[in-house]
Scaffold this active site. Sequence first.
Site, PDB file in Angstrom:
ATOM      1  N   ARG A  41       5.252 -13.091   1.808  1.00 48.91           N
ATOM      2  CA  ARG A  41       4.211 -12.442   2.617  1.00 48.91           C
ATOM      3  C   ARG A  41       3.004 -13.355   2.798  1.00 48.91           C
ATOM      4  O   ARG A  41       2.494 -13.506   3.914  1.00 48.91           O
ATOM      5  CB  ARG A  41       3.768 -11.119   1.993  1.00 48.91           C
ATOM      6  CG  ARG A  41       4.824 -10.043   2.058  1.00 48.91           C
ATOM      7  CD  ARG A  41       4.361  -8.760   1.410  1.00 48.91           C
ATOM      8  NE  ARG A  41       3.987  -9.023   0.021  1.00 48.91           N
ATOM      9  CZ  ARG A  41       3.183  -8.269  -0.714  1.00 48.91           C
ATOM     10  NH1 ARG A  41       2.647  -7.170  -0.196  1.00 48.91           N
ATOM     11  NH2 ARG A  41       2.913  -8.559  -1.957  1.00 48.91           N
ATOM     12  N   ASN A  98       6.412  -5.922   2.259  1.00 46.58           N
ATOM     13  CA  ASN A  98       7.653  -5.761   1.507  1.00 46.58           C
ATOM     14  C   ASN A  98       8.215  -4.379   1.790  1.00 46.58           C
ATOM     15  O   ASN A  98       7.465  -3.410   1.935  1.00 46.58           O
ATOM     16  CB  ASN A  98       7.403  -5.891  -0.001  1.00 46.58           C
ATOM     17  CG  ASN A  98       7.184  -7.317  -0.437  1.00 46.58           C
ATOM     18  OD1 ASN A  98       7.540  -8.263   0.253  1.00 46.58           O
ATOM     19  ND2 ASN A  98       6.589  -7.477  -1.608  1.00 46.58           N
TER      20      ASN A  98
END
Length: 88
Positions: free
Chosen positions: A17, A35
């Site tokens: 990320r 996520n």
Amino acid sequence: MRAVVSVSGRVQGVFFRQETARAARRAGVAGWVRNLPDGRVEAAFEGGRSEVDAMVRWVHNGPPLAAVEEVHVDWEEPVGESGFAIRA
């Protein structure tokens, strides 16, 4: 242009990320990354065609510690994203 991608493999716990957000900001792409509970990472990229295409190519490899197994891409109409966020 807007692409929503889901990435599977070893993509959580490897800074996916954070590195996606860094790459997107560098490319001038708006959107978000998060996520998913099933272990995948999902992201939306919005901007010019070449910049969004570059981010779609980027997620096929991801950061050095990632092991991407599969990438699914949905092309959508832009929604007016601004900035790039890491979502929880």
